[in-house]
Write an enzyme that holds these catalytic residues in place. Sequence first.
Site, PDB file in Angstrom:
ATOM      1  N   HIS A 197      50.718  65.895  38.868  1.00  0.00           N
ATOM      2  CA  HIS A 197      49.985  67.187  39.011  1.00  0.00           C
ATOM      3  C   HIS A 197      48.317  67.256  38.807  1.00  0.00           C
ATOM      4  O   HIS A 197      47.717  67.759  39.486  1.00  0.00           O
ATOM      5  CB  HIS A 197      50.830  68.114  38.671  1.00  0.00           C
ATOM      6  CG  HIS A 197      51.676  68.437  39.932  1.00  0.00           C
ATOM      7  ND1 HIS A 197      53.084  68.719  39.557  1.00  0.00           N
ATOM      8  CD2 HIS A 197      51.922  68.428  41.173  1.00  0.00           C
ATOM      9  CE1 HIS A 197      53.910  68.746  40.623  1.00  0.00           C
ATOM     10  NE2 HIS A 197      53.218  68.888  41.526  1.00  0.00           N
ATOM     11  N   ARG A 300      47.201  44.463  42.964  1.00  0.00           N
ATOM     12  CA  ARG A 300      47.752  43.813  41.841  1.00  0.00           C
ATOM     13  C   ARG A 300      49.070  43.610  41.503  1.00  0.00           C
ATOM     14  O   ARG A 300      49.647  44.525  41.016  1.00  0.00           O
ATOM     15  CB  ARG A 300      47.208  44.611  40.465  1.00  0.00           C
ATOM     16  CG  ARG A 300      45.612  44.471  40.055  1.00  0.00           C
ATOM     17  CD  ARG A 300      45.440  45.111  39.029  1.00  0.00           C
ATOM     18  NE  ARG A 300      43.707  44.673  38.332  1.00  0.00           N
ATOM     19  CZ  ARG A 300      42.826  45.571  38.592  1.00  0.00           C
ATOM     20  NH1 ARG A 300      43.069  46.727  39.088  1.00  0.00           N
ATOM     21  NH2 ARG A 300      41.825  45.032  37.957  1.00  0.00           N
ATOM     22  N   ARG A 336      46.867  39.630  45.588  1.00  0.00           N
ATOM     23  CA  ARG A 336      46.766  38.999  44.456  1.00  0.00           C
ATOM     24  C   ARG A 336      48.099  38.425  44.176  1.00  0.00           C
ATOM     25  O   ARG A 336      49.110  39.400  43.801  1.00  0.00           O
ATOM     26  CB  ARG A 336      46.074  39.319  43.330  1.00  0.00           C
ATOM     27  CG  ARG A 336      45.730  38.352  42.279  1.00  0.00           C
ATOM     28  CD  ARG A 336      44.839  38.747  41.314  1.00  0.00           C
ATOM     29  NE  ARG A 336      45.621  39.768  40.440  1.00  0.00           N
ATOM     30  CZ  ARG A 336      44.910  40.535  39.604  1.00  0.00           C
ATOM     31  NH1 ARG A 336      43.885  40.113  39.232  1.00  0.00           N
ATOM     32  NH2 ARG A 336      45.602  41.419  38.606  1.00  0.00           N
ATOM     33  N   GLU A 426      36.947  34.217  38.554  1.00  0.00           N
ATOM     34  CA  GLU A 426      36.857  35.172  37.125  1.00  0.00           C
ATOM     35  C   GLU A 426      37.023  33.977  36.068  1.00  0.00           C
ATOM     36  O   GLU A 426      36.960  34.812  34.847  1.00  0.00           O
ATOM     37  CB  GLU A 426      38.249  35.882  37.166  1.00  0.00           C
ATOM     38  CG  GLU A 426      39.316  35.343  37.201  1.00  0.00           C
ATOM     39  CD  GLU A 426      40.705  36.389  37.131  1.00  0.00           C
ATOM     40  OE1 GLU A 426      40.493  37.583  37.041  1.00  0.00           O
ATOM     41  OE2 GLU A 426      41.765  35.915  37.711  1.00  0.00           O
ATOM     42  N   ASN A 449      35.908  41.604  35.610  1.00  0.00           N
ATOM     43  CA  ASN A 449      36.627  41.969  34.179  1.00  0.00           C
ATOM     44  C   ASN A 449      36.770  40.692  33.421  1.00  0.00           C
ATOM     45  O   ASN A 449      36.145  40.584  32.292  1.00  0.00           O
ATOM     46  CB  ASN A 449      37.895  42.433  34.314  1.00  0.00           C
ATOM     47  CG  ASN A 449      37.480  43.769  35.302  1.00  0.00           C
ATOM     48  OD1 ASN A 449      36.599  44.465  35.543  1.00  0.00           O
ATOM     49  ND2 ASN A 449      38.616  44.190  35.862  1.00  0.00           N
ATOM     50  N   ASP A 450      37.560  39.793  33.911  1.00  0.00           N
ATOM     51  CA  ASP A 450      37.660  38.335  33.323  1.00  0.00           C
ATOM     52  C   ASP A 450      36.433  37.425  33.233  1.00  0.00           C
ATOM     53  O   ASP A 450      36.184  36.985  32.265  1.00  0.00           O
ATOM     54  CB  ASP A 450      38.990  37.783  33.937  1.00  0.00           C
ATOM     55  CG  ASP A 450      40.318  38.299  33.428  1.00  0.00           C
ATOM     56  OD1 ASP A 450      40.255  38.592  32.124  1.00  0.00           O
ATOM     57  OD2 ASP A 450      41.019  38.467  34.015  1.00  0.00           O
ATOM     58  N   ARG A 460      38.157  41.382  26.319  1.00  0.00           N
ATOM     59  CA  ARG A 460      37.923  42.655  27.220  1.00  0.00           C
ATOM     60  C   ARG A 460      38.873  43.982  26.630  1.00  0.00           C
ATOM     61  O   ARG A 460      38.413  44.799  26.871  1.00  0.00           O
ATOM     62  CB  ARG A 460      38.416  42.306  28.769  1.00  0.00           C
ATOM     63  CG  ARG A 460      39.731  42.117  28.717  1.00  0.00           C
ATOM     64  CD  ARG A 460      40.209  41.669  30.271  1.00  0.00           C
ATOM     65  NE  ARG A 460      40.539  42.843  31.276  1.00  0.00           N
ATOM     66  CZ  ARG A 460      40.826  42.508  32.378  1.00  0.00           C
ATOM     67  NH1 ARG A 460      40.911  41.225  32.863  1.00  0.00           N
ATOM     68  NH2 ARG A 460      41.358  43.610  33.309  1.00  0.00           N
ATOM     69  N   CYS A 497      35.899  42.154  43.048  1.00  0.00           N
ATOM     70  CA  CYS A 497      37.020  43.379  42.909  1.00  0.00           C
ATOM     71  C   CYS A 497      37.198  43.835  41.357  1.00  0.00           C
ATOM     72  O   CYS A 497      38.315  44.501  41.015  1.00  0.00           O
ATOM     73  CB  CYS A 497      38.365  42.803  43.258  1.00  0.00           C
ATOM     74  SG  CYS A 497      38.984  41.224  42.496  1.00  0.00           S
TER      75      CYS A 497
HETATM   76  C1  PEP Z   1      39.159  40.927  36.994  1.00  0.00           C
HETATM   77  O1  PEP Z   1      39.315  40.087  36.108  1.00  0.00           O
HETATM   78  O2  PEP Z   1      37.873  41.369  37.187  1.00  0.00           O
HETATM   79  C2  PEP Z   1      40.338  41.639  37.805  1.00  0.00           C
HETATM   80  C3  PEP Z   1      39.909  42.212  39.042  1.00  0.00           C
HETATM   81  O3  PEP Z   1      41.215  41.280  37.533  1.00  0.00           O
HETATM   82  P1  PEP Z   1      42.229  41.978  36.407  1.00  0.00           P
HETATM   83  O4  PEP Z   1      41.304  43.158  35.973  1.00  0.00           O
HETATM   84  O5  PEP Z   1      43.611  42.217  36.906  1.00  0.00           O
HETATM   85  O6  PEP Z   1      42.466  40.876  35.279  1.00  0.00           O
HETATM   86 MG    MG Z   2      41.389  39.131  36.101  1.00  0.00          MG
END
Ligand code: PEP
Ligand code: MG
Length: 566
Positions: A197, A300, A336, A426, A449-450, A460, A497
């Site tokens: 909420h 995901r 994915r 990645e 991210n990776d 990370r 992504c």
């Molecule tokens: C990434 O690694 O940028 C990604 C989108 O995958 P995840 O964050 O799920 O590892």
């Molecule tokens: Mg990743």
Amino acid sequence: MTEGSGNNTSDRLTVKGTGVVSGIAYADVVWVRPRPELPTSGPTIPEGERDAEYERFVAAADAVAERLDGRAGAAEGAAAEVLTATAGMVRDRGWRKTVCKNVRSGTDATVAVVEATAKFVAMFNAAGGVMAERTTDLKDIRDRVIAQLRGEEEPGLPAIEGEAVLFADDLSPADTAALDTDHYRALVTELGGPTSHTAIIARQLNLPCIVAAGAAVRDFRPGEKVLVDGALGVVRSGADPEESAHLVKESQERAAAIARWTGPARTRDDHRVQLLANVQDANAARIAAETQAEGIGLYRTEMSFLSATEEPSVEEQAALYGKVFAAFPESKVVVRTLDAGSDKPIAYANMSEEENPALGVRGLRIARDNEALLTRQLDAIAQAAQGRGEQAPTWVMAPMVSTAREAEWFASLCKERGLTPGAMIEVPAAALMADKIMPHLDFVSIGTNDLTQYTMAADRLSSQLAYLTDPWQPAVLRLIQHTCVVGRDTNTAVGVCGEAAADPMLACVLTGLGVNSLSAASTAVAGVGAQLAEVTLEQCQAAATAALASEGASEARDAVRAALER
Ligand code: PEP
Ligand code: MG
């Protein structure tokens, strides 16, 4: 060291949660009024007084319900609905009956309320999903009724003067619905989820909001100033006041532009960029469908299986995926395959303990010794995708692809099932070998991210290394540039992504580098779209050139800000 100190050295505390409403606020910390201490035992009520004790409970519950009804009358839209629904819970016959049974067997009214609520909370938790998120509502009515029974102040929102950021373990729907946005500038909760909420009302009120920020938020002290970034899901204290005021002003101007933006995304000179949403389940997909996201750019799948002890059957998986697809019946969905391992262990994927799980058997690597796990998932995706028309393509990508051989193998398994194959970029090796990898695939999606973690050799999850795990690092941008060049040469669609796609300025850089689609948390989509609408492709390209030529992440940010203002 300017780079390392970018956001860190002067900060007292930085906490990251799930950003559900974007926007920046800078104001004092205010905590909701504490919940009453819950009794664990109480006096046994003599038989002759039990009816009166139950009447005492009924009067307290009625008073709470009437107060909530009164607030509902003064509110509008979802807020009014939530308040009415909460008042309805206080009147719920099942709950009152359970309290009544307890009181009639001699339990004191406050203890009876605690016990009856615990029973319903357990039932809701066992049902899981949306029901489990409703346990906050139940605990809220329990606390209000107990405070009323004891003649204590009602728990919840304090009346304040000036501006504040409201902190809570989890805001009750009634509190959120009664929020005065003239005073409260942002919400931060320790618990909750994107569909709670708190999130629903924060979206309605367009109030920057971070949920599920964890126990670390308890260290924010009442009265200290905090800077909240709802898009990034970050709250920090100790930020520079002048810089913060500037960020708030920028954010207000941006909010006005975002509110005007309708999509689809294009630069000022009409260069199209597809904006998609990252989702982890059907709920998130439905929320995304209400935004300007043109589809799903990253589903995901592993997030649904984190607590599964056994692998769901193909049919069960297909049903789950089908619900996500149903949110976007006429748009692209990129699924994915299981990215199990590292920080997302999945019991049934049978992984053994590893010294360095982030560098271990995760993502596609699991399928080398267990191909059937992957092919069963692909079968389920193909089954769920059946009947989706041409305008609603289902693309499938593998996480953690490192070599051309892996890409070829994955693509062949997809093609056997009529699925469109792609890969996450990645792992730095995948970016560097893009010319060998892409010919096997229809598309790639860069997981920043990776890619950042592996390029910078920085975990990370480490807050100490946040200055390295920053997608603005030019080393990361250079790998993205290389990937885009190969994408153009081989006519392969290149998306992004990772979190980088949620950063409006970085989105301009990525567009300038040649990325065709950006997929981010759905809360970030409008912000990125509105930013792209303000710049030309040429400005994006100049921003990209400036970022690539920078020495570090903070220099890249400065250079890009300057390039986009030019
Ligand atoms: C990434 O690694 O940028 C990604 C989108 O995958 P995840 O964050 O799920 O590892
Ligand atoms: Mg990743």
